[in-house]
Write an enzyme that holds these catalytic residues in place. Sequence first.
Site, PDB file in Angstrom:
ATOM      1  N   VAL A   6       0.843  -1.196   0.000  1.00  0.00           N
ATOM      2  CA  VAL A   6       0.000   0.000   0.000  1.00  0.00           C
ATOM      3  C   VAL A   6       0.885   1.255   0.000  1.00  0.00           C
ATOM      4  CG1 VAL A   6      -1.721   1.321   1.282  1.00  0.00           C
ATOM      5  CG2 VAL A   6      -1.871  -1.173   1.185  1.00  0.00           C
ATOM      6  N   GLY A   7       0.617   2.152  -0.938  1.00  0.00           N
ATOM      7  CA  GLY A   7       1.483   3.317  -1.095  1.00  0.00           C
ATOM      8  C   GLY A   7       2.840   2.903  -1.619  1.00  0.00           C
ATOM      9  N   GLY A  42       4.285   3.225  -4.386  1.00  0.00           N
ATOM     10  CA  GLY A  42       4.981   4.067  -5.358  1.00  0.00           C
ATOM     11  C   GLY A  42       5.147   3.387  -6.705  1.00  0.00           C
ATOM     12  N   ASP A  88      -1.466   2.227  -5.200  1.00  0.00           N
ATOM     13  CA  ASP A  88      -1.148   3.633  -4.955  1.00  0.00           C
ATOM     14  C   ASP A  88      -2.111   4.522  -5.725  1.00  0.00           C
ATOM     15  OD1 ASP A  88       0.289   6.030  -4.211  1.00  0.00           O
ATOM     16  OD2 ASP A  88       2.089   4.806  -4.017  1.00  0.00           O
ATOM     17  N   ARG A  89      -1.910   5.826  -5.586  1.00  0.00           N
ATOM     18  CA  ARG A  89      -2.757   6.806  -6.263  1.00  0.00           C
ATOM     19  C   ARG A  89      -2.681   6.604  -7.780  1.00  0.00           C
ATOM     20  NH1 ARG A  89      -0.179  11.753  -5.553  1.00  0.00           N
ATOM     21  NH2 ARG A  89       1.686  10.602  -4.949  1.00  0.00           N
ATOM     22  N   ASP A  95      -7.661   4.087  -3.492  1.00  0.00           N
ATOM     23  CA  ASP A  95      -7.601   4.956  -2.319  1.00  0.00           C
ATOM     24  C   ASP A  95      -7.622   4.080  -1.070  1.00  0.00           C
ATOM     25  OD1 ASP A  95      -7.995   6.718  -0.234  1.00  0.00           O
ATOM     26  OD2 ASP A  95      -9.552   7.880  -1.253  1.00  0.00           O
ATOM     27  N   MET A  96      -6.532   4.100  -0.294  1.00  0.00           N
ATOM     28  CA  MET A  96      -6.431   3.227   0.879  1.00  0.00           C
ATOM     29  C   MET A  96      -7.443   3.590   1.958  1.00  0.00           C
ATOM     30  SD  MET A  96      -2.841   4.597   2.515  1.00  0.00           S
ATOM     31  CE  MET A  96      -2.614   6.342   2.938  1.00  0.00           C
ATOM     32  N   LYS A 115       5.078   0.731   4.121  1.00  0.00           N
ATOM     33  CA  LYS A 115       6.384   1.259   4.521  1.00  0.00           C
ATOM     34  C   LYS A 115       6.353   2.786   4.456  1.00  0.00           C
ATOM     35  CE  LYS A 115       8.458   0.638  -0.063  1.00  0.00           C
ATOM     36  NZ  LYS A 115       7.180   0.406  -0.727  1.00  0.00           N
ATOM     37  N   HIS A 127       3.341   7.393   9.295  1.00  0.00           N
ATOM     38  CA  HIS A 127       3.848   8.637   9.882  1.00  0.00           C
ATOM     39  C   HIS A 127       3.349   9.868   9.123  1.00  0.00           C
ATOM     40  CE1 HIS A 127       7.814   9.267   7.386  1.00  0.00           C
ATOM     41  NE2 HIS A 127       6.791   8.980   6.617  1.00  0.00           N
TER      42      HIS A 127
END
Length: 355
Positions: A198-199, A201, A222-223, A242-243, A256, A260
């Site tokens: 997820v995310g 890249g 990802d997007r 969209d997560m 990863k 944050h």
Amino acid sequence: MASIINDRKASEIFQGQALLYRHLYAFIDSMCLKWIVELDIPNIINKHGQPITLQELVSILQVPPTKIDKVHSIIRYMAHNGFFEIVRIHDDNKEAYALTAASELLVKGTGICLAPTVECFLDPTLSSIYHQLKKWIYEEHLTLFEVSFGTQFWEFLNKNPSYNKSFNEAMASDSQLINLALRDCNLVFEGLEYIVDVGGGIGTTAKFISQAFPHLKCIVFDRPQVVENLSGNNNLTYVAGDMFKSIPEADAVLLKWIFHNWTDKDCRKILENCKEAISNNGKRGKVIIIDVVINEKQEEHKVTELKLLMDVNMACVNGRERTEEEWKKLFIEAGFKDYKISPLTGYLSLIEIYP
């Protein structure tokens, strides 16, 4: 010496002044790092094949004679801070500069290169937002990026393809170091058939996982602006989405450096979607998180210093770095029952959580 201020000795006051000045001029550290990358100095030394003298370096850079001493000042300072090693060439005992582990990470064309990260985050447009910290503190919900530019960071990337490209390249370069750490984490992926990054890249980590574990099917999620026009292979696919709405089903979900970036409320929603993604396949799946875990009591001062600095840095998106207790609270609130934290890199941890 006699007391001067609040019963402090003059020696203490002088130490305080030194600390104050160190932080006052700390921005020069970043600018010198940017200077090294912009002038391609690590690559010049690497191509030179041996430590390079100041005269050899300024000759290659075609530096005017009036600025040679300034080049020496910057190189000397960065050597003092660990970016170069000062050595002596035996033939004529001249002082020369060699690469260190830090500057080797800036050599382009190698397996691991963090130069894109430097170029991205030291772009004046992005780095200028920290001048607005005072104003941001008094805005209840706005991120530092919104205070500075009137839009969220992610929306800014969506509307500015060049910055989006630079950011994705920066994240891909950082993922190379994570991949290095994951080489020794075979047990983490044991027994898995499907994993969604997820995310993820442009897929730097997913490609590594798919090559290291050919039996494992990897999905990069990802997007749309990130994964469009990217092509996979037999065990690597790209999915746009969209997560915060849903996450593709898998045995494991990898995130990863994702949490944050977000508030606790946002993180709980992401975790809830992760739990749903790994619960629909009938197996006991897990969520794999690679992120910072602050542990001031047990880690070295410099490691904590970096983690706390990263925590301040996340003001740009109203995100934060977390302690183990703060992580645990998130996991419980999202419906997870168990977790395990393992060291991964010098400042990142690997967290496995189970429903």
